[in-house]
Design a protein around this motif. Structure first.
Motif, mmCIF file in Angstrom:
data_model
loop_
_atom_site.group_PDB
_atom_site.id
_atom_site.type_symbol
_atom_site.label_atom_id
_atom_site.label_comp_id
_atom_site.label_asym_id
_atom_site.label_seq_id
_atom_site.Cartn_x
_atom_site.Cartn_y
_atom_site.Cartn_z
ATOM 1 N N GLN A 233 -36.424 -16.909 -105.302
ATOM 2 C CA GLN A 233 -36.336 -15.803 -104.343
ATOM 3 C C GLN A 233 -37.700 -15.200 -104.003
ATOM 4 O O GLN A 233 -37.770 -14.268 -103.209
ATOM 5 N N GLU B 30 -34.738 -6.091 -107.215
ATOM 6 C CA GLU B 30 -34.340 -6.741 -105.965
ATOM 7 C C GLU B 30 -34.379 -8.259 -106.097
ATOM 8 O O GLU B 30 -33.490 -8.955 -105.587
ATOM 9 N N LEU B 31 -35.380 -8.789 -106.796
ATOM 10 C CA LEU B 31 -35.467 -10.237 -106.984
ATOM 11 C C LEU B 31 -34.260 -10.771 -107.750
ATOM 12 O O LEU B 31 -33.669 -11.787 -107.368
ATOM 13 N N GLU C 82 -31.153 -10.636 -105.551
ATOM 14 C CA GLU C 82 -31.184 -11.672 -104.515
ATOM 15 C C GLU C 82 -30.898 -13.052 -105.086
ATOM 16 O O GLU C 82 -30.418 -13.949 -104.377
ATOM 17 N N LEU D 24 -27.793 -6.310 -102.054
ATOM 18 C CA LEU D 24 -28.455 -7.615 -102.113
ATOM 19 C C LEU D 24 -27.658 -8.592 -102.981
ATOM 20 O O LEU D 24 -27.574 -9.788 -102.668
ATOM 21 N N TYR D 25 -27.094 -8.078 -104.049
ATOM 22 C CA TYR D 25 -26.281 -8.904 -104.951
ATOM 23 C C TYR D 25 -25.039 -9.435 -104.230
ATOM 24 O O TYR D 25 -24.697 -10.631 -104.352
ATOM 25 N N GLN E 122 -24.722 -9.909 -101.038
ATOM 26 C CA GLN E 122 -25.196 -10.899 -100.069
ATOM 27 C C GLN E 122 -25.479 -12.238 -100.757
ATOM 28 O O GLN E 122 -25.188 -13.301 -100.198
ATOM 29 N N ALA E 123 -26.057 -12.176 -101.947
ATOM 30 C CA ALA E 123 -26.360 -13.401 -102.688
ATOM 31 C C ALA E 123 -25.078 -14.147 -103.036
ATOM 32 O O ALA E 123 -24.998 -15.375 -102.889
ATOM 33 N N ARG F 93 -24.990 -17.966 -104.183
ATOM 34 C CA ARG F 93 -25.913 -17.905 -105.319
ATOM 35 C C ARG F 93 -25.213 -17.193 -106.475
ATOM 36 O O ARG F 93 -25.159 -15.960 -106.547
#
Length: 269
Positions: A76, A199-200, A203, A254-255, A257-258, A263
């Protein structure tokens, strides 16, 4: 030193510091006096020395597990940072720690796995350490220390003739700069790395709430004992947890969305 020479020296140093100002990934202003390539080379050399001094684990399953988590988070990292490859080494040590160095080097100590209880918590640590590299905190720390010492030396030089009182004053200023500039700067960097790392990991598909659980575990592992925040380069556990909780709504977005993108890491020993 003549007055005109003092002014010229001060002007030159001030101009150099101003031209070295940059922005971190969160938009915070930072000082970077050295070329990134030079800092990267320092990181590569330091990592090579660490590999000579500390043995890597001989447990294949442990190494595969850590690399599984690390690779998911590393995937990511935006290409704009220009890091083509990362080397991840699991060191056989009881230290509850991990680190990342400029030049794309990551080290994880096996002792950390006793506190980071699952893949999500390990991802929180690795994301945090990668963030230090992405934000060029190494360059910033070296630059800040260099500028602080250079500034004190300059002030001493232009402040008149040597005396016992002057020496005592500048000794106190040295202590003041350590507590007032260098250590707090470290705390700012640690907090920034927490945000970027959170955030990383989100993601990458790791559960961001586990970052809070990780630092709760860290607090328990330390027995509640730590330096006063004023004299530490790290925020207190409570402060860290509070800041992470404030960032959780964005991280959860973000999680989600991943997960929608497929993912869903499944790293296990």
């Amino acid at each position: 030193m003549k007055r005109w020479a003092k002014r010229a020296l001060i002007t030159g140093v001030s101009a150099a510091l101003l031209t070295a100002c940059a922005s971190s990934p969160t938009g915070r202003q930072q000082l970077k006096l050295f070329p990134s390539s030079e800092i990267d080379q320092m990181g590569v050399q330091s990592f090579a020395q660490m590999k000579e001094e500390t043995p890597a684990t001989n447990k294949t399953a442990t190494s595969q597990y850590v690399n599984c988590v690390a690779n998911q988070v590393i995937a990511q990292v935006p290409s704009k940072y220009g890091i083509d490859s990362w080397e991840v080494v699991v060191f056989d040590s009881e230290q509850v720690n991990a680190f990342a160095l400029p030049g794309g080097k990551v080290g994880v100590y096996t002792g950390l796995l006793d506190v980071a209880e699952n893949q999500h918590q390990l991802a929180a640590v690795i994301g945090h350490e990668l963030a230090h590299v992405l934000a060029e905190h190494g360059n910033e720390r070296v630059s800040t220390a260099y500028a602080t010492q250079t500034g004190l030396a300059l002030a001493y030089k232009i402040s008149g003739e040597p005396s016992e009182q002057k020496d005592q004053l500048f000794a106190l200023l040295g202590i003041g700069s350590q507590v007032g500039v260098i250590l707090p700067f470290g705390r700012i960097q640690e907090s920034e790395a927490d945000i970027i790392g959170l955030e990383l990991m989100a993601e990458a598909g790791f559960q961001p709430e586990q970052a809070v659980s990780l630092w709760e575990n860290m607090a328990k592992a330390s027995g509640g004992q730590s330096q006063p925040e004023l004299l530490s380069t790290h925020p207190s556990h409570d402060r860290r947890i509070k800041d992470l909780q404030e960032q959780m709504p964005k991280a959860n977005g973000l999680y989600q969305q991943a997960k929608a993108a497929g993912r869903v890491p499944s790293c296990k020993i």
